[in-house]
Design a protein around this motif. Structure first.
Motif, PDB file in Angstrom:
ATOM      1  N   GLU A  36      -5.979   2.575 -16.663  1.00  0.00           N
ATOM      2  CA  GLU A  36      -4.767   1.787 -16.401  1.00  0.00           C
ATOM      3  C   GLU A  36      -3.570   2.700 -16.148  1.00  0.00           C
ATOM      4  OE1 GLU A  36      -6.465   0.739 -19.401  1.00  0.00           O
ATOM      5  OE2 GLU A  36      -7.498  -0.961 -18.496  1.00  0.00           O
ATOM      6  N   ASP A  37      -3.470   3.779 -16.935  1.00  0.00           N
ATOM      7  CA  ASP A  37      -2.369   4.720 -16.741  1.00  0.00           C
ATOM      8  C   ASP A  37      -2.477   5.412 -15.389  1.00  0.00           C
ATOM      9  OD1 ASP A  37      -0.052   6.327 -17.700  1.00  0.00           O
ATOM     10  OD2 ASP A  37      -1.513   7.964 -17.565  1.00  0.00           O
ATOM     11  N   GLY A  43       0.104   3.894  -8.361  1.00  0.00           N
ATOM     12  CA  GLY A  43       0.806   2.771  -7.752  1.00  0.00           C
ATOM     13  C   GLY A  43       2.252   3.077  -7.395  1.00  0.00           C
ATOM     14  N   GLU A  44       2.740   4.224  -7.835  1.00  0.00           N
ATOM     15  CA  GLU A  44       4.136   4.603  -7.595  1.00  0.00           C
ATOM     16  C   GLU A  44       4.337   5.154  -6.189  1.00  0.00           C
ATOM     17  OE1 GLU A  44       6.752   4.174  -9.708  1.00  0.00           O
ATOM     18  OE2 GLU A  44       5.350   3.153 -11.058  1.00  0.00           O
ATOM     19  N   GLU A  71      -9.439   3.548  -4.780  1.00  0.00           N
ATOM     20  CA  GLU A  71     -10.682   2.910  -4.354  1.00  0.00           C
ATOM     21  C   GLU A  71     -11.891   3.537  -5.040  1.00  0.00           C
ATOM     22  OE1 GLU A  71      -8.983   1.604   0.030  1.00  0.00           O
ATOM     23  OE2 GLU A  71     -10.411   3.255  -0.096  1.00  0.00           O
ATOM     24  N   GLY A  72     -11.903   4.851  -5.142  1.00  0.00           N
ATOM     25  CA  GLY A  72     -13.006   5.510  -5.837  1.00  0.00           C
ATOM     26  C   GLY A  72     -13.056   5.126  -7.304  1.00  0.00           C
ATOM     27  N   LEU A  73     -11.907   5.062  -7.920  1.00  0.00           N
ATOM     28  CA  LEU A  73     -11.832   4.676  -9.329  1.00  0.00           C
ATOM     29  C   LEU A  73     -12.299   3.230  -9.505  1.00  0.00           C
ATOM     30  CD1 LEU A  73     -11.003   5.176 -12.254  1.00  0.00           C
ATOM     31  CD2 LEU A  73      -8.631   4.629 -11.585  1.00  0.00           C
ATOM     32  N   ALA A  74     -11.859   2.333  -8.629  1.00  0.00           N
ATOM     33  CA  ALA A  74     -12.278   0.924  -8.726  1.00  0.00           C
ATOM     34  C   ALA A  74     -13.790   0.788  -8.581  1.00  0.00           C
ATOM     35  CB  ALA A  74     -11.561   0.088  -7.670  1.00  0.00           C
ATOM     36  N   ARG A  75     -14.381   1.551  -7.681  1.00  0.00           N
ATOM     37  CA  ARG A  75     -15.847   1.506  -7.511  1.00  0.00           C
ATOM     38  C   ARG A  75     -16.566   1.977  -8.778  1.00  0.00           C
ATOM     39  NH1 ARG A  75     -14.718   3.879  -2.201  1.00  0.00           N
ATOM     40  NH2 ARG A  75     -14.985   2.255  -0.656  1.00  0.00           N
ATOM     41  N   ARG A  76     -16.077   3.075  -9.362  1.00  0.00           N
ATOM     42  CA  ARG A  76     -16.721   3.578 -10.582  1.00  0.00           C
ATOM     43  C   ARG A  76     -16.560   2.600 -11.735  1.00  0.00           C
ATOM     44  NH1 ARG A  76     -14.700   8.094  -8.470  1.00  0.00           N
ATOM     45  NH2 ARG A  76     -12.921   8.267  -9.868  1.00  0.00           N
ATOM     46  N   LEU A  77     -15.390   1.996 -11.850  1.00  0.00           N
ATOM     47  CA  LEU A  77     -15.174   1.017 -12.914  1.00  0.00           C
ATOM     48  C   LEU A  77     -16.089  -0.198 -12.725  1.00  0.00           C
ATOM     49  CD1 LEU A  77     -11.288   1.279 -13.089  1.00  0.00           C
ATOM     50  CD2 LEU A  77     -12.875   1.894 -14.948  1.00  0.00           C
ATOM     51  N   ARG A  78     -16.253  -0.640 -11.476  1.00  0.00           N
ATOM     52  CA  ARG A  78     -17.173  -1.749 -11.200  1.00  0.00           C
ATOM     53  C   ARG A  78     -18.595  -1.365 -11.573  1.00  0.00           C
ATOM     54  NH1 ARG A  78     -18.754  -2.064  -5.550  1.00  0.00           N
ATOM     55  NH2 ARG A  78     -20.273  -0.696  -6.438  1.00  0.00           N
ATOM     56  N   GLN A  88      -7.911  -4.675 -11.289  1.00  0.00           N
ATOM     57  CA  GLN A  88      -6.508  -4.262 -11.297  1.00  0.00           C
ATOM     58  C   GLN A  88      -6.289  -3.000 -10.461  1.00  0.00           C
ATOM     59  OE1 GLN A  88      -5.813  -4.191 -15.537  1.00  0.00           O
ATOM     60  NE2 GLN A  88      -5.121  -6.312 -15.535  1.00  0.00           N
ATOM     61  N   THR A  89      -7.234  -2.090 -10.512  1.00  0.00           N
ATOM     62  CA  THR A  89      -7.131  -0.857  -9.739  1.00  0.00           C
ATOM     63  C   THR A  89      -7.225  -1.153  -8.240  1.00  0.00           C
ATOM     64  OG1 THR A  89      -8.065   0.398 -11.566  1.00  0.00           O
ATOM     65  CG2 THR A  89      -8.160   1.421  -9.389  1.00  0.00           C
ATOM     66  N   ALA A  90      -8.170  -1.993  -7.848  1.00  0.00           N
ATOM     67  CA  ALA A  90      -8.310  -2.356  -6.432  1.00  0.00           C
ATOM     68  C   ALA A  90      -7.097  -3.153  -5.941  1.00  0.00           C
ATOM     69  CB  ALA A  90      -9.595  -3.139  -6.209  1.00  0.00           C
ATOM     70  N   LEU A  91      -6.555  -4.011  -6.796  1.00  0.00           N
ATOM     71  CA  LEU A  91      -5.348  -4.759  -6.415  1.00  0.00           C
ATOM     72  C   LEU A  91      -4.164  -3.821  -6.178  1.00  0.00           C
ATOM     73  CD1 LEU A  91      -5.650  -7.871  -8.741  1.00  0.00           C
ATOM     74  CD2 LEU A  91      -5.646  -7.880  -6.231  1.00  0.00           C
ATOM     75  N   THR A  92      -4.075  -2.767  -6.963  1.00  0.00           N
ATOM     76  CA  THR A  92      -3.022  -1.775  -6.738  1.00  0.00           C
ATOM     77  C   THR A  92      -3.168  -1.166  -5.347  1.00  0.00           C
ATOM     78  OG1 THR A  92      -2.871  -1.293  -9.107  1.00  0.00           O
ATOM     79  CG2 THR A  92      -1.978   0.364  -7.606  1.00  0.00           C
ATOM     80  N   ALA A  93      -4.394  -0.891  -4.945  1.00  0.00           N
ATOM     81  CA  ALA A  93      -4.633  -0.339  -3.604  1.00  0.00           C
ATOM     82  C   ALA A  93      -4.219  -1.334  -2.520  1.00  0.00           C
ATOM     83  CB  ALA A  93      -6.094   0.060  -3.444  1.00  0.00           C
TER      84      ALA A  93
END
Length: 153
Positions: A36-37, A43-44, A71-78, A88-93
């Motif tokens: 999340e951090d 996201g900044e 995107e890479g982080l969202a894939r790994r989290l999925r 939440q990570t993919a939405l930020t993208a």
């Protein structure tokens, strides 16, 4: 004698730190300890209130780096079953680049992994409407196939 102005090596620059974290997220095989951090950091925007022309290319570089990292982080989290953090990570993208297909495709894949077929189809239709309205194009065949498989049953 070099007369260029430089920061002393002891000066901590948040952008340098953020770039290193993004590069680590791209190359690492596992999610960071605090996704999340990292997502919030990525996201900044880069100096959003500055109108300087020299920033255009630097902003594009930063945006591309953070998009790939998110995107890479969202894939790994999925993959690891961390669906809320992945969403939440993919939405930020998608906030960074609303027409970028890969981020929307990852969102659809997360919904599918969670078993939320209706959410996946809705996300596709919303994205399809956005592309038609803004660019008069359709989502790629790869993205379309994701939801065709869901709706053809």
């Amino acid at each position: 004698m070099d007369r260029r102005l430089r920061l002393a090596p002891v000066v901590d620059v948040d952008l340098h730190r953020a770039r290193c974290r993004a590069q680590d997220a791209i190359g690492d095989r596992r999610p960071p300890e605090d996704p999340e951090d990292l997502s919030a950091t990525l996201g900044e925007e880069l100096l959003p209130q500055w109108p300087d022309e020299w920033l255009v290319l630097e902003r594009e570089r930063w945006d591309q780096l953070r998009l790939h990292a998110l995107e890479g982080l969202a894939r790994r989290l999925r993959r690891d079953g961390e669906y809320l953090a992945a969403l939440q990570t993919a939405l930020t993208a998608t906030e960074i680049d609303p027409i970028r297909e890969t981020a929307h495709r990852i969102l659809i894949e997360i919904h599918i992994a969670e078993g939320n077929t209706a959410c996946a189809v809705k996300r596709y239709k919303d994205y399809q409407r956005l592309l038609r309205r803004e660019l008069e194009v359709e989502p790629s065949p790869l993205m379309t196939k994701l939801v065709q498989d869901l709706t053809s049953a």
